[in-house]
Write an enzyme that holds these catalytic residues in place. Structure first.
Site, mmCIF file in Angstrom:
data_model
loop_
_atom_site.group_PDB
_atom_site.id
_atom_site.type_symbol
_atom_site.label_atom_id
_atom_site.label_comp_id
_atom_site.label_asym_id
_atom_site.label_seq_id
_atom_site.Cartn_x
_atom_site.Cartn_y
_atom_site.Cartn_z
ATOM 1 C CG ASN A 9 -1.727 1.232 1.386
ATOM 2 O OD1 ASN A 9 -1.759 2.081 0.486
ATOM 3 N ND2 ASN A 9 -2.406 1.368 2.512
ATOM 4 C CE LYS A 11 -0.124 3.133 4.813
ATOM 5 N NZ LYS A 11 -0.003 3.228 6.272
ATOM 6 C CG HIS A 95 -5.711 1.950 5.257
ATOM 7 N ND1 HIS A 95 -5.250 2.864 6.187
ATOM 8 C CD2 HIS A 95 -4.719 1.050 5.088
ATOM 9 C CE1 HIS A 95 -4.023 2.518 6.538
ATOM 10 N NE2 HIS A 95 -3.672 1.422 5.900
ATOM 11 C CD GLU A 97 -2.780 5.441 6.795
ATOM 12 O OE1 GLU A 97 -2.804 5.470 5.552
ATOM 13 O OE2 GLU A 97 -1.868 4.892 7.449
ATOM 14 C CD GLU A 167 -3.367 -2.337 7.333
ATOM 15 O OE1 GLU A 167 -2.301 -2.600 6.770
ATOM 16 O OE2 GLU A 167 -3.976 -1.266 7.164
ATOM 17 N N GLY A 173 2.760 2.362 10.882
ATOM 18 C CA GLY A 173 3.713 3.456 10.741
ATOM 19 C C GLY A 173 4.441 3.817 12.027
ATOM 20 C CB SER A 213 5.423 -1.760 12.099
ATOM 21 O OG SER A 213 5.076 -0.414 12.365
HETATM 22 P P1 13P Z 1 3.189 0.418 7.713
HETATM 23 O O1 13P Z 1 3.717 -0.840 7.104
HETATM 24 O O2 13P Z 1 3.890 1.661 7.236
HETATM 25 O O3 13P Z 1 3.071 0.341 9.202
HETATM 26 O O4 13P Z 1 1.677 0.583 7.167
HETATM 27 C C1 13P Z 1 0.809 -0.491 7.246
HETATM 28 C C2 13P Z 1 -0.417 -0.139 6.489
HETATM 29 O O5 13P Z 1 -1.178 0.730 6.878
HETATM 30 C C3 13P Z 1 -0.683 -0.861 5.231
HETATM 31 O O6 13P Z 1 -1.950 -0.598 4.754
#
Ligand code: 13P
Length: 250
Positions: A9, A11, A95, A97, A167, A173, A213
């Site tokens: 992803n 982002k 997601h 976010e 997640e 992150g 992560s």
């Molecule tokens: P990270 O791997 O940066 O923690 O992000 C995970 C994520 O949100 C994948 O959709």
């Protein structure tokens, strides 16, 4: 029995030029597509160029979101048919976010899931608890609410096309990855819930990815858990070598 699925992803990262460069590096790599499926999910603006770059590669393309209406006056939105026409096979839905910053709810996740399935896209449905919810022992109730909401009204035949990504929001992150035991506990809970709703065939075949992560140095241990069927990778998917180290993790 369940083929692993490693998805990147990206982002809100990578201009078209940067995206093509990364896609080119990934397309040059070899992998056993009988053992693992690889998907990358660039921003909308990169999809067409990345799709062209991936020609001849077994890496599949996904998007990070969609809108549920088919077409019309919805400024700024992207439909499922548009994603299909851009070469997408997958789409990430719900997601954390988007839930946190863009008012995504279990109801809109459900509308998007239905739209994706109708268009023939494979949805990756994201669920996961916030830190305070885990601390209050609400992880299972939050994840159950998100899954029942997302899959409301869907038949077993529809549901079996979905991938679920667990997640935990506190792990995204932050560098604070869930332990293999923590991940397995929730993945096992999710599979039991799918079994209760849809029965054995769907529960046994549905892939449940871990995200948060995940890196080369923790991927193997997570992927060895019986109910962890892959990873949804954020930060580590932005570099070909770090992403590929996860694809290759056993
Ligand atoms: P990270 O791997 O940066 O923690 O992000 C995970 C994520 O949100 C994948 O959709």
């Amino acid at each position: 029995m369940r083929k692993k699925i490693i998805a990147g992803n990206w982002k809100m990262n990578k201009t078209v030029g940067e995206a093509v460069e990364l896609a080119r590096e990934l397309a040059a790599k070899d992998f056993d597509s009988g053992r693992v499926q690889v998907v990358i999910c660039p921003p909308f603006t990169d999809l067409t160029a990345v799709q062209e770059t991936l020609q001849g590669s077994r890496i599949e393309l996904g998007a990070q979101d969609l809108y549920w209406e088919k077409s019309g006056a919805f400024t700024g939105q992207i439909s499922a048919d548009m994603l299909v026409s851009a070469g997408c096979a997958y789409v990430i839905i719900g997601h954390s976010e988007r839930r946190q910053y863009f008012s995504e709810t279990d109801e809109t996740v459900n509308l998007k899931l239905v739209a994706a399935l109708q268009a023939g896209l494979n949805p990756i449905v994201c669920v996961g608890e916030m830190l305070d919810e885990r601390q209050n022992d609400e992880t299972e109730s939050v994840v159950e609410r998100q899954i029942r909401g997302a899959f409301a009204g869907l038949t077993a035949e529809q549901a079996q096309k979905a991938v679920i990504a667990y997640e935990p929001v506190w792990a995204i992150g932050t560098g604070q990855v869930a332990t293999p035991d923590q991940a397995q506990e929730v993945h096992g809970f999710i599979r039991a819930l799918i079994r209760e709703i849809y029965g054995d065939a769907v529960a046994d075949s549905m892939r449940i990815q871990y995200g948060g992560s995940m890196k080369a140095n923790n991927a193997s241990e997570l992927l060895r858990q019986p109910d962890v069927d892959g990873g949804l990778i954020g930060g580590a998917s932005l570099d070909a070598e770090s992403f590929w180290a996860i694809v290759k993790a056993e």
